[in-house]
Design an enzyme around this catalytic site. Structure first.
Site, short mmCIF file in Angstrom:
data_model
loop_
_atom_site.label_atom_id
_atom_site.label_comp_id
_atom_site.label_asym_id
_atom_site.label_seq_id
_atom_site.Cartn_x
_atom_site.Cartn_y
_atom_site.Cartn_z
N LEU A 57 0.82 -1.21 0.00
CA LEU A 57 0.00 0.00 0.00
C LEU A 57 0.85 1.26 0.00
O LEU A 57 0.45 2.29 -0.53
CB LEU A 57 -0.94 0.00 1.22
CG LEU A 57 -1.92 -1.16 1.31
CD1 LEU A 57 -2.72 -1.07 2.61
CD2 LEU A 57 -2.86 -1.18 0.12
N GLY A 58 2.02 1.18 0.63
CA GLY A 58 2.91 2.33 0.70
C GLY A 58 4.28 1.90 1.15
O GLY A 58 4.45 0.83 1.74
N GLU A 59 5.25 2.75 0.85
CA GLU A 59 6.63 2.38 1.19
C GLU A 59 7.44 3.63 1.47
O GLU A 59 7.34 4.63 0.76
CB GLU A 59 7.24 1.60 0.04
CG GLU A 59 8.61 1.02 0.33
CD GLU A 59 9.10 0.10 -0.77
OE1 GLU A 59 10.27 -0.33 -0.72
OE2 GLU A 59 8.31 -0.20 -1.68
N GLY A 60 8.22 3.57 2.55
CA GLY A 60 9.09 4.67 2.92
C GLY A 60 10.53 4.24 3.01
O GLY A 60 10.90 3.15 2.54
N LYS A 77 7.30 -0.24 5.36
CA LYS A 77 6.35 -0.59 4.31
C LYS A 77 4.99 -0.85 4.94
O LYS A 77 4.91 -1.26 6.10
CB LYS A 77 6.79 -1.86 3.55
CG LYS A 77 8.07 -1.72 2.75
CD LYS A 77 8.39 -3.04 2.05
CE LYS A 77 9.69 -2.94 1.26
NZ LYS A 77 10.00 -4.24 0.57
N LYS A 128 1.86 -2.55 9.04
CA LYS A 128 2.98 -1.61 8.92
C LYS A 128 4.25 -2.32 9.39
O LYS A 128 4.36 -2.72 10.54
CB LYS A 128 2.72 -0.36 9.77
CG LYS A 128 3.74 0.74 9.60
CD LYS A 128 3.34 1.97 10.39
CE LYS A 128 4.32 3.12 10.20
NZ LYS A 128 3.91 4.33 10.96
N ASP A 148 0.76 15.51 14.89
CA ASP A 148 1.12 15.29 13.48
C ASP A 148 -0.13 15.14 12.64
O ASP A 148 -0.21 14.26 11.77
CB ASP A 148 2.01 14.04 13.36
CG ASP A 148 2.67 13.94 11.97
OD1 ASP A 148 2.75 14.98 11.28
OD2 ASP A 148 3.08 12.83 11.59
#
Length: 407
Positions: free
Chosen positions: A20-23, A27, A43, A138
């Site tokens: 779904l997403g990656e930093g 991930k 996560k 945040d």
């Protein structure tokens, strides 16, 4: 499933699906939990690649905070796993419809009823956290998720902090810069000690502005210049929505994006604000986000023409009106078709011209004529043939069979 962390999750009954997403050091994977019998989001954080302050300060805070929070508008955490290989896994509630940032980028400024709904849900989540003596610090559109029913879910408590008081009962101010500059209150950018609750309130105002206008209230490419504009309290609304947004909504935004902390709206004042008057009675109304969302362009059109916005299929069904079929039209395809063909956009109608079909919805009927064309001949002059359309542009050319001629 070659990596150790994937095998670990598989052994615990999770069927890993797509990313779904990656930093840089984490991930987010979608998965199906056999034990829970539902889809989840996992996560995966690699603490070996993460910054030292994140591993030692912010991650432990998040892991400590998340299990304490139980609210319908805060993402639910099912399980937290810490492996010996340095990975930390947070198994949480799945959000199929992405985050608020992508939602606004795709649809533009939202209709005011949807703004009211989402902002009310967000305020309920933040008020719950504040009552638990936890500040998020945040808040941003990327941290607001939408589940399969488009319910708002607050997530990412990495910068959250328990609120403490001194011996006199006064709030202990924070000094750590947290979050994104675009959502940060001016006192934080100035490096002053700040009340974390009021930092959350400023960020709420920025989010409310984005949902209302479709873009950021300030340009954060130059933080110093942005700070000067913020301190002058020069907040402007774009002309395309200025006459569409209600006075109560614009007032609430100004009260939240207020550089003077002593004048900034508190959570108690927000929840009692006139913007929310009557909302409790309207909460059973079907959200346009679940069907077809009326764009700001449509609202402006109806504002100047005095016409009534079209009724969505769900609302029509609730009101006992006839639902003329499903609608699966893609507004973006329609816009490109109109641009290429030079056709004039028809606000409030799909390509077939059905009044029960909104611009962003789809219509599976045959695209025949534009809605601005009225009946070219009276229905009584029609031959009655199944191939004759009383809405066609030219009069009926079929010979009408009179009753006297029938056998």
């Amino acid at each position: 499933m070659g990596e150790p962390w994937e095998r670990l999750l598989k052994d615990r009954g999770y069927k890993i699906q797509n990313t779904l997403g990656e930093g840089a050091y984490s991930k987010v994977k979608s998965a199906y939990s056999n034990r829970l019998g539902r889809e989840v989001a996992i996560k995966c954080i690699n603490t070996k690649l993460a910054p030292k302050d994140f591993v030692e300060k912010f991650l432990p805070r998040e892991l400590q905070t998340l299990p304490l929070l139980r609210h319908e508008n805060i993402v639910r955490v099912y399980e937290i796993l810490e492996a010996s290989d340095g990975y930390v896994y947070i198994v949480m509630e799945a959000a199929r419809n992405g985050d608020m940032l992508r939602f606004v980028q795709k649809r533009g400024a939202l209709p005011e009823y949807d703004i009211k709904r989402y902002f009310w849900e967000l305020c309920q989540a933040i008020n719950y956290c504040h009552e638990k003596n936890i500040c998020h610090r945040d808040l941003k559109c990327e941290n607001l998720l939408l589940d399969k029913n488009f319910k708002l879910l607050l997530t990412d408590f990495g910068f959250s902090k328990p609120m403490n008081t001194d011996a006199r009962g006064r709030m202990v101010l924070s000094s750590t810069f947290c979050g994104s500059a675009a959502y940060a209150a001016p006192e934080i950018i100035q490096g002053k000690p700040y009340d974390p609750r009021m930092h959350d309130m400023w960020s709420l105002g920025v989010i409310l502005y984005i949902m209302s206008c479709g873009h950021m209230p300030f340009d954060d490419s130059n933080v110093k210049k942005m700070l000067k504009i913020q301190l002058k309290n020069h907040l402007r609304f774009p002309p395309r929505v200025n006459d569409v947004l209600s006075g109560e909504l614009k007032t609430l935004i100004r009260q939240l994006i207020q550089p003077d902390v002593t004048q900034r709206a508190t959570m108690a004042k927000v929840l009692e604000h006139p913007f929310f008057y009557g909302y409790q009675e309207l909460r059973t109304r079907p959200s346009t986000a679940l069907n077809a969302t009326t764009s700001v362009a449509q609202q402006i059109y109806h504002y100047f023409t005095g016409s009534r916005p079209p009724t969505s299929p769900a609302a029509a069904a609730a009101a006992g009106q006839e639902d003329k079929g499903g609608c699966s039209h893609d507004a973006r395809r329609q816009s490109r078709h109109q641009e290429s063909s030079g056709a004039r956009p028809r606000h409030g109608f799909c390509e077939t011209g059905h009044t029960s079909c909104e611009v962003t919805s789809t219509c599976d009927s045959t695209p025949a004529v534009e809605t601005r064309h009225r009946r070219s001949h009276d229905a009584t002059d029609c031959c009655g043939s199944s191939t004759c359309d009383p809405y066609q542009r030219s009069p009926c050319t079929h010979k009408r069979v009179r009753p006297s001629h029938r056998k």
